[in-house]
Scaffold this motif. Sequence first.
Motif, PDB file in Angstrom:
ATOM      1  N   TYR A  98       0.822  -1.219   0.000  1.00 35.96           N
ATOM      2  CA  TYR A  98       0.000   0.000   0.000  1.00 35.96           C
ATOM      3  C   TYR A  98       0.855   1.267   0.000  1.00 35.96           C
ATOM      4  N   ILE A  99       2.001   1.222   0.663  1.00 36.03           N
ATOM      5  CA  ILE A  99       2.893   2.381   0.615  1.00 36.03           C
ATOM      6  C   ILE A  99       3.436   2.573  -0.800  1.00 36.03           C
ATOM      7  N   ALA A 100       3.744   1.473  -1.476  1.00 28.17           N
ATOM      8  CA  ALA A 100       4.181   1.577  -2.875  1.00 28.17           C
ATOM      9  C   ALA A 100       3.057   2.134  -3.750  1.00 28.17           C
ATOM     10  N   PHE A 101       1.807   1.711  -3.498  1.00 24.40           N
ATOM     11  CA  PHE A 101       0.672   2.265  -4.230  1.00 24.40           C
ATOM     12  C   PHE A 101       0.568   3.769  -3.998  1.00 24.40           C
ATOM     13  N   TYR A 102       0.815   4.198  -2.762  1.00 22.58           N
ATOM     14  CA  TYR A 102       0.746   5.625  -2.450  1.00 22.58           C
ATOM     15  C   TYR A 102       1.779   6.413  -3.256  1.00 22.58           C
ATOM     16  N   VAL A 103       2.994   5.876  -3.316  1.00 22.76           N
ATOM     17  CA  VAL A 103       4.049   6.563  -4.076  1.00 22.76           C
ATOM     18  C   VAL A 103       3.701   6.599  -5.563  1.00 22.76           C
ATOM     19  N   LEU A 104       3.256   5.468  -6.104  1.00 23.06           N
ATOM     20  CA  LEU A 104       2.919   5.415  -7.526  1.00 23.06           C
ATOM     21  C   LEU A 104       1.784   6.371  -7.869  1.00 23.06           C
ATOM     22  N   ARG A 105       0.771   6.429  -7.028  1.00 14.39           N
ATOM     23  CA  ARG A 105      -0.362   7.303  -7.324  1.00 14.39           C
ATOM     24  C   ARG A 105       0.015   8.770  -7.192  1.00 14.39           C
ATOM     25  N   ARG A 106       0.883   9.087  -6.255  1.00 15.28           N
ATOM     26  CA  ARG A 106       1.323  10.474  -6.137  1.00 15.28           C
ATOM     27  C   ARG A 106       2.143  10.898  -7.352  1.00 15.28           C
ATOM     28  N   VAL A 107       2.912   9.972  -7.899  1.00 17.83           N
ATOM     29  CA  VAL A 107       3.819  10.310  -9.003  1.00 17.83           C
ATOM     30  C   VAL A 107       3.117  10.230 -10.354  1.00 17.83           C
ATOM     31  N   ILE A 108       2.417   9.106 -10.605  1.00 20.42           N
ATOM     32  CA  ILE A 108       1.861   8.864 -11.935  1.00 20.42           C
ATOM     33  C   ILE A 108       0.527   9.537 -12.110  1.00 20.42           C
ATOM     34  N   LEU A 128      -6.925   8.160 -13.125  1.00 19.96           N
ATOM     35  CA  LEU A 128      -6.357   6.852 -12.846  1.00 19.96           C
ATOM     36  C   LEU A 128      -5.903   6.247 -14.167  1.00 19.96           C
ATOM     37  N   HIS A 129      -4.656   6.426 -14.505  1.00 25.68           N
ATOM     38  CA  HIS A 129      -4.145   5.994 -15.796  1.00 25.68           C
ATOM     39  C   HIS A 129      -4.084   4.473 -15.865  1.00 25.68           C
ATOM     40  N   GLY A 130      -4.156   3.962 -17.117  1.00 24.27           N
ATOM     41  CA  GLY A 130      -4.050   2.525 -17.306  1.00 24.27           C
ATOM     42  C   GLY A 130      -2.699   1.992 -16.895  1.00 24.27           C
ATOM     43  N   MET A 131      -1.644   2.779 -17.079  1.00 27.00           N
ATOM     44  CA  MET A 131      -0.319   2.348 -16.665  1.00 27.00           C
ATOM     45  C   MET A 131      -0.245   2.163 -15.156  1.00 27.00           C
ATOM     46  N   LEU A 132      -0.925   3.032 -14.403  1.00 25.72           N
ATOM     47  CA  LEU A 132      -0.922   2.909 -12.951  1.00 25.72           C
ATOM     48  C   LEU A 132      -1.621   1.625 -12.522  1.00 25.72           C
ATOM     49  N   VAL A 133      -2.757   1.317 -13.138  1.00 24.65           N
ATOM     50  CA  VAL A 133      -3.471   0.075 -12.804  1.00 24.65           C
ATOM     51  C   VAL A 133      -2.609  -1.140 -13.119  1.00 24.65           C
ATOM     52  N   LEU A 134      -1.923  -1.114 -14.265  1.00 23.43           N
ATOM     53  CA  LEU A 134      -1.066  -2.240 -14.642  1.00 23.43           C
ATOM     54  C   LEU A 134       0.094  -2.402 -13.657  1.00 23.43           C
ATOM     55  N   LEU A 135       0.728  -1.286 -13.277  1.00 18.95           N
ATOM     56  CA  LEU A 135       1.836  -1.371 -12.324  1.00 18.95           C
ATOM     57  C   LEU A 135       1.383  -1.913 -10.976  1.00 18.95           C
ATOM     58  N   GLU A 136       0.212  -1.502 -10.536  1.00 23.17           N
ATOM     59  CA  GLU A 136      -0.293  -1.996  -9.249  1.00 23.17           C
ATOM     60  C   GLU A 136      -0.571  -3.494  -9.304  1.00 23.17           C
ATOM     61  N   LYS A 137      -1.128  -3.969 -10.423  1.00 23.56           N
ATOM     62  CA  LYS A 137      -1.388  -5.408 -10.539  1.00 23.56           C
ATOM     63  C   LYS A 137      -0.084  -6.200 -10.583  1.00 23.56           C
ATOM     64  N   VAL A 138       0.884  -5.710 -11.347  1.00 25.42           N
ATOM     65  CA  VAL A 138       2.171  -6.413 -11.426  1.00 25.42           C
ATOM     66  C   VAL A 138       2.863  -6.418 -10.070  1.00 25.42           C
ATOM     67  N   LEU A 139       2.861  -5.289  -9.394  1.00 26.47           N
ATOM     68  CA  LEU A 139       3.510  -5.204  -8.085  1.00 26.47           C
ATOM     69  C   LEU A 139       2.822  -6.096  -7.063  1.00 26.47           C
ATOM     70  N   THR A 140       1.490  -6.158  -7.100  1.00 24.08           N
ATOM     71  CA  THR A 140       0.760  -7.028  -6.180  1.00 24.08           C
ATOM     72  C   THR A 140       1.117  -8.492  -6.415  1.00 24.08           C
ATOM     73  N   THR A 141       1.173  -8.891  -7.677  1.00 23.07           N
ATOM     74  CA  THR A 141       1.518 -10.280  -7.994  1.00 23.07           C
ATOM     75  C   THR A 141       2.926 -10.623  -7.520  1.00 23.07           C
ATOM     76  N   LEU A 142       3.881  -9.725  -7.772  1.00 23.99           N
ATOM     77  CA  LEU A 142       5.256  -9.993  -7.367  1.00 23.99           C
ATOM     78  C   LEU A 142       5.401 -10.071  -5.847  1.00 23.99           C
ATOM     79  N   VAL A 143       4.710  -9.194  -5.135  1.00 26.63           N
ATOM     80  CA  VAL A 143       4.824  -9.201  -3.669  1.00 26.63           C
ATOM     81  C   VAL A 143       4.252 -10.488  -3.087  1.00 26.63           C
ATOM     82  N   TRP A 144       3.097 -10.918  -3.571  1.00 29.37           N
ATOM     83  CA  TRP A 144       2.501 -12.140  -3.036  1.00 29.37           C
ATOM     84  C   TRP A 144       3.332 -13.378  -3.406  1.00 29.37           C
ATOM     85  N   ILE A 145       3.891 -13.383  -4.609  1.00 26.24           N
ATOM     86  CA  ILE A 145       4.781 -14.501  -4.970  1.00 26.24           C
ATOM     87  C   ILE A 145       6.013 -14.507  -4.078  1.00 26.24           C
ATOM     88  N   GLY A 146       6.587 -13.319  -3.825  1.00 31.14           N
ATOM     89  CA  GLY A 146       7.745 -13.243  -2.943  1.00 31.14           C
ATOM     90  C   GLY A 146       7.429 -13.702  -1.531  1.00 31.14           C
TER      91      GLY A 146
END
Length: 450
Positions: A118-128, A134-152
């Motif tokens: 969620y902190i990463a989401f906060y940074v991404l939303r403040r920047v992008i 709500l840009h499509g790139m932001l939604v894609l980055l959030e989905k990719v980041l969520t998948t990577l974090v849960w896999i990790g």
Amino acid sequence: MNELSLAELARSHSVLGKMLDDLLHDAGGPGFFWQIGVLVACLGVAWPLARYVVRRLAARHEDSSFALRLAAVSLERAMFPLFGWVLVLVARFALAPFVSVSVLRLALVPLFGISSLYIAFYVLRRVISASGQLHGMLVLLEKVLTTLVWIGMALYVVGLLPDVIRWMEEVRFPVGGKHPISIADALMGVVWILLTVLVAMWFGSWLEERLMRARSLDANLKVVLTRVTKALLLLVSLLLSLSLVGIDLTVLSVFGGALGVGLGLGLQKIASNYISGFIILLDRSVTLGDQITVDKYTGIVSQIRTRYTVVRNGDGETLVPNEQLVAQAVQNHSFSGTNVRVAVRVQADYAADPETVIELLQRCVRDIPRVLADPVPTAFLVAFADSGIEYEVAVNIADPQNGKLGVQSAMNRAIWRTFQEHGISIPYPQRELRVLNAASVPAGAVAAPD
């Protein structure tokens, strides 16, 4: 060789799932229930603390822009897992000398992962999402980041994360035929680039907010400083990230030469529009809020972007290329005032007295909505046309962004009603045909007029 391989396999098997093995080993014992109680207590304390901070954040961002409120939602959601992680971490180190802490160790993983997410989401939303969308790139980055974090987190819990990292370090591929790099090196390079770019964009957004609040600076100067600073920050961040990765910056000279050739040959218009945008902002020939007329468009300048300028009027928003504002004539109504002249032309027959027609034209357009009383409407005799005398009546309006066609239509209707009331006719084109040699025309060829 076989003994070594078996030993490594046994060691890997012992590490695999160690956290889960400890949890299953403690399940059912008295220490297990003590840990559950401590975990529930920590989360129970974290909940009111998080709610208090969330209320403070919501009150602080109540009057903020959409982008800030959108980013604040992610920060508010991070409060509960963040406070829970801190309290559980303290409880884990406090209880470790006395009892097993397998439950607390396992609980720390999702709490840390979710709060970091969620902190990463906060940074991404403040920047992008600084523009408020709500840009499509932001939604894609959030989905990719969520998948990577849960896999990790899953790999860490089952004990496979060190093995995956070791495998990524061993797999190498050549770059340019000389220096092979591993998958881990490539991923770290991408991470460094993303981090430096995000930090640069974050600082640029923060500086933009501060500059926009400054009342002593001109609006155009604010825009220029913001864009130049953002461009320099992005350039420095990219160069710094490439240096940290280990890429020689001298290889960029070839790319810079190719980019210059491309700009000179194929991107002339784009480069011209970008340069024209900075010229407009620096010489202040057109500023935000000005009422301008360029080509066939009249309206208020709502935005001055790097490539184009947005002109808003009653018909919508028009994107005018910046090069057009520099290379062509632009009428800026805000230099001497915000009034815009609206004129219509009409013909009256030669039987009507010109002085009477001029007085009627000036009188009939005074009460039209949006027409200014000062300066007063004026009428002129323009020309002696073939079918009648041509007149022009002009008025002034203060809101050209709402369009001029409505005012012109009201003026035409008022002129028509006034002419009908006073018996003044609007002539239509007439042609007179004379037959010079009537004897040569066959009988019946020319019909008698009605």
